[in-house]
Design a protein around this motif. Structure first.
Motif, mmCIF file in Angstrom:
data_model
loop_
_atom_site.group_PDB
_atom_site.id
_atom_site.type_symbol
_atom_site.label_atom_id
_atom_site.label_comp_id
_atom_site.label_asym_id
_atom_site.label_seq_id
_atom_site.Cartn_x
_atom_site.Cartn_y
_atom_site.Cartn_z
ATOM 1 N N ALA A 1 0.851 -1.193 0.000
ATOM 2 C CA ALA A 1 0.000 0.000 0.000
ATOM 3 C C ALA A 1 0.885 1.240 0.000
ATOM 4 O O ALA A 1 0.944 1.977 0.985
ATOM 5 C CB ALA A 1 -0.925 -0.002 1.220
ATOM 6 N N PRO A 2 1.592 1.485 -1.101
ATOM 7 C CA PRO A 2 2.512 2.625 -1.154
ATOM 8 C C PRO A 2 1.772 3.948 -1.183
ATOM 9 O O PRO A 2 0.589 4.018 -1.539
ATOM 10 C CB PRO A 2 3.280 2.388 -2.460
ATOM 11 N N ALA A 3 2.475 4.980 -0.791
ATOM 12 C CA ALA A 3 1.885 6.323 -0.743
ATOM 13 C C ALA A 3 1.821 6.896 -2.148
ATOM 14 O O ALA A 3 2.685 7.634 -2.592
ATOM 15 C CB ALA A 3 2.718 7.226 0.167
ATOM 16 N N LEU B 1 -1.805 -5.409 11.403
ATOM 17 C CA LEU B 1 -0.639 -4.909 12.118
ATOM 18 C C LEU B 1 0.538 -4.896 11.149
ATOM 19 O O LEU B 1 1.048 -5.953 10.776
ATOM 20 C CB LEU B 1 -0.330 -5.797 13.331
ATOM 21 N N GLY B 2 0.933 -3.710 10.709
ATOM 22 C CA GLY B 2 1.982 -3.585 9.712
ATOM 23 C C GLY B 2 3.230 -2.931 10.274
ATOM 24 O O GLY B 2 3.177 -2.168 11.235
ATOM 25 N N ALA B 3 4.355 -3.241 9.669
ATOM 26 C CA ALA B 3 5.634 -2.639 10.042
ATOM 27 C C ALA B 3 6.319 -2.165 8.778
ATOM 28 O O ALA B 3 6.216 -2.790 7.723
ATOM 29 C CB ALA B 3 6.509 -3.643 10.787
ATOM 30 N N GLU B 4 7.009 -1.039 8.874
ATOM 31 C CA GLU B 4 7.726 -0.497 7.724
ATOM 32 C C GLU B 4 8.823 0.434 8.208
ATOM 33 O O GLU B 4 8.798 0.908 9.352
ATOM 34 C CB GLU B 4 6.781 0.260 6.782
ATOM 35 N N GLN B 5 9.806 0.672 7.355
ATOM 36 C CA GLN B 5 10.906 1.561 7.715
ATOM 37 C C GLN B 5 10.463 3.007 7.781
ATOM 38 O O GLN B 5 10.879 3.756 8.651
ATOM 39 C CB GLN B 5 12.039 1.409 6.684
ATOM 40 N N PHE B 6 9.586 3.406 6.846
ATOM 41 C CA PHE B 6 9.152 4.799 6.764
ATOM 42 C C PHE B 6 7.633 4.861 6.670
ATOM 43 O O PHE B 6 7.057 4.385 5.692
ATOM 44 C CB PHE B 6 9.777 5.494 5.549
ATOM 45 N N MET B 7 7.000 5.456 7.667
ATOM 46 C CA MET B 7 5.547 5.578 7.647
ATOM 47 C C MET B 7 5.087 6.488 6.516
ATOM 48 O O MET B 7 3.990 6.333 5.980
ATOM 49 C CB MET B 7 5.035 6.118 8.988
ATOM 50 N N SER B 8 5.919 7.423 6.112
ATOM 51 C CA SER B 8 5.563 8.333 5.024
ATOM 52 C C SER B 8 5.421 7.604 3.696
ATOM 53 O O SER B 8 4.835 8.137 2.755
ATOM 54 C CB SER B 8 6.617 9.435 4.893
ATOM 55 N N SER C 1 7.687 14.877 7.182
ATOM 56 C CA SER C 1 6.610 14.536 6.252
ATOM 57 C C SER C 1 5.257 14.716 6.931
ATOM 58 O O SER C 1 5.138 14.671 8.166
ATOM 59 C CB SER C 1 6.764 13.102 5.757
ATOM 60 N N PRO C 2 4.182 14.919 6.144
ATOM 61 C CA PRO C 2 2.845 15.141 6.721
ATOM 62 C C PRO C 2 2.346 13.987 7.587
ATOM 63 O O PRO C 2 1.457 14.194 8.420
ATOM 64 C CB PRO C 2 1.963 15.316 5.474
ATOM 65 N N ALA C 3 2.878 12.780 7.408
ATOM 66 C CA ALA C 3 2.400 11.644 8.191
ATOM 67 C C ALA C 3 2.634 11.827 9.682
ATOM 68 O O ALA C 3 1.958 11.193 10.504
ATOM 69 C CB ALA C 3 3.094 10.364 7.714
ATOM 70 N N TYR C 4 3.562 12.722 10.066
ATOM 71 C CA TYR C 4 3.904 12.934 11.471
ATOM 72 C C TYR C 4 3.387 14.264 12.000
ATOM 73 O O TYR C 4 3.862 14.739 13.031
ATOM 74 C CB TYR C 4 5.428 12.868 11.658
ATOM 75 N N ARG C 5 2.405 14.825 11.335
ATOM 76 C CA ARG C 5 1.903 16.133 11.760
ATOM 77 C C ARG C 5 1.244 16.087 13.133
ATOM 78 O O ARG C 5 1.076 17.132 13.779
ATOM 79 C CB ARG C 5 0.921 16.678 10.723
ATOM 80 N N PHE C 6 0.855 14.905 13.589
ATOM 81 C CA PHE C 6 0.201 14.791 14.900
ATOM 82 C C PHE C 6 1.193 14.913 16.052
ATOM 83 O O PHE C 6 0.784 15.010 17.224
ATOM 84 C CB PHE C 6 -0.541 13.450 14.998
ATOM 85 N N LEU C 7 2.490 14.904 15.777
ATOM 86 C CA LEU C 7 3.507 15.019 16.813
ATOM 87 C C LEU C 7 3.939 16.471 16.990
ATOM 88 O O LEU C 7 4.143 17.195 16.018
ATOM 89 C CB LEU C 7 4.728 14.173 16.457
ATOM 90 N N ASP C 8 4.087 16.903 18.234
ATOM 91 C CA ASP C 8 4.603 18.243 18.521
ATOM 92 C C ASP C 8 6.084 18.310 18.150
ATOM 93 O O ASP C 8 6.781 17.284 18.156
ATOM 94 C CB ASP C 8 4.438 18.578 20.002
#
Length: 316
Positions: free
Chosen positions: A207-209, A235-242, A267-274
């Motif tokens: 399921a690539p971006a 339950l998936g694992a990957e090197q880069f969530m982006s 990257s936008p995938a981590y926008r939920f982190l401060d």
């Protein structure tokens, strides 16, 4: 625990598993004959560019021609009656006549020729042994084995040494089978678990971006968006969530993040982190992780303890 191992090439290892290591017990071979795969060709060729849906249209014609109209199961009829294995599909009627590709339905001969080249490359030239003309009795049908899952059971499907297209087929076959058990067709399995957890490594491969859809992406999205209400957990694992499709990431309820670089964290995938949390994530040590879940108002940092035999002060 049951292990399902891919069938290897007979000429190389006499049909033994194409695996790095054999379990001590409870392992079985699985393989794909045409009868096992004719209704899954969309998964097998999901990585093939098909902007005009010509490959998809031809797959639909093949699926219909090789299905028994009464049962919907394997049963070639009419002009498809002579198709019994991969060779007769690729080199016989109705796809080929007198050595030339033929028009099938509304699909032109040139598109049929392209389909044959793509499929021959996958199931003949570059295959690892998983595709067989006729599946022996002691070799399992993967989807049938997955459908027999019982509560408290773990099924391990080995795909480590398979080619990329073969891995996509196997993963898609598992997802489609599980989803059908819980959502579409029901199940005759009286011991069907209340919940099923599907573990997959390198989820970004399936399921690539990217915006373009494919049968395998749609299958992953079905599980990600509707699986939770059905009792199916991915339950998936990957090197880069982006690198994972944004709709899969957006439907993820629990995220576990290890040490990541600043480029990845931007990257936008981590926008939920401060920003402060991102800075901390970039400096995590081995064994340290950050968990984000709706139960907690802020991400939580956890640390796996060192194994007992590596901890100081512990004696035999």
């Amino acid at each position: 625990m049951r292990y399902l191992l891919p069938h290897g090439k007979t000429t190389h290892n006499d049909g033994r598993p194409n695996s790095f290591r054999l379990p001590e017990r409870d392992w079985y071979l699985y393989a794909y004959s045409l009868a096992d795969t004719y209704n899954k060709l969309d998964l097998l060729l999901s990585n093939i560019p098909d902007p005009w849906d010509t490959v998809g249209a031809l797959i639909g014609e093949i699926n219909q021609g090789l299905s028994d109209p009464k049962t919907g199961q394997w049963g070639p009829t009419g002009k498809w009656k002579g198709v019994t294995d991969w060779n007769s599909l690729l080199n016989g009627e109705p796809l080929v006549k007198d050595g030339q590709a033929q028009q099938v339905g509304d699909v032109r001969a040139v598109s049929v020729g392209r389909f044959r080249r793509l499929l021959r490359r996958t199931v003949e030239t570059r295959q690892t042994g998983i595709f067989v003309d006729h599946r022996p009795r002691d070799v399992k049908n993967l989807s049938q084995e997955i459908a027999r899952i019982r509560g408290g059971e773990t099924i391990v499907v080995d795909i480590a040494r398979l080619a990329d297209d073969e891995q996509t087929l196997v993963f898609g076959d598992i997802l489609r089978t599980i989803y059908a058990l819980y959502a579409e067709e029901g199940s005759e399995n009286e011991n069907l678990p209340e919940k099923v957890i599907i573990f997959v490594d390198e989820l970004n491969k399936y399921a690539p971006a990217r915006e373009k859809g494919s049968p395998i992406i749609e299958q992953v999205l079905d599980i990600a968006e509707r699986g939770r209400s059905l009792g199916v957990v991915l339950l998936g694992a990957e090197q880069f969530m982006s690198a994972v499709h944004e709709r899969v990431v957006g439907n993820c309820s629990t995220m576990v993040i290890g040490r990541s670089g600043s480029a990845e964290l931007s990257s936008p995938a981590y926008r939920f982190l401060d920003p402060a949390v991102k800075a901390n994530v970039s400096r995590l040590q081995k064994g340290e992780l950050v968990i984000s879940h709706a139960t907690f108002r802020q991400p939580v940092k956890i640390r796996f303890p060192r194994p007992a035999y590596l901890q100081e002060g512990i004696q035999d």
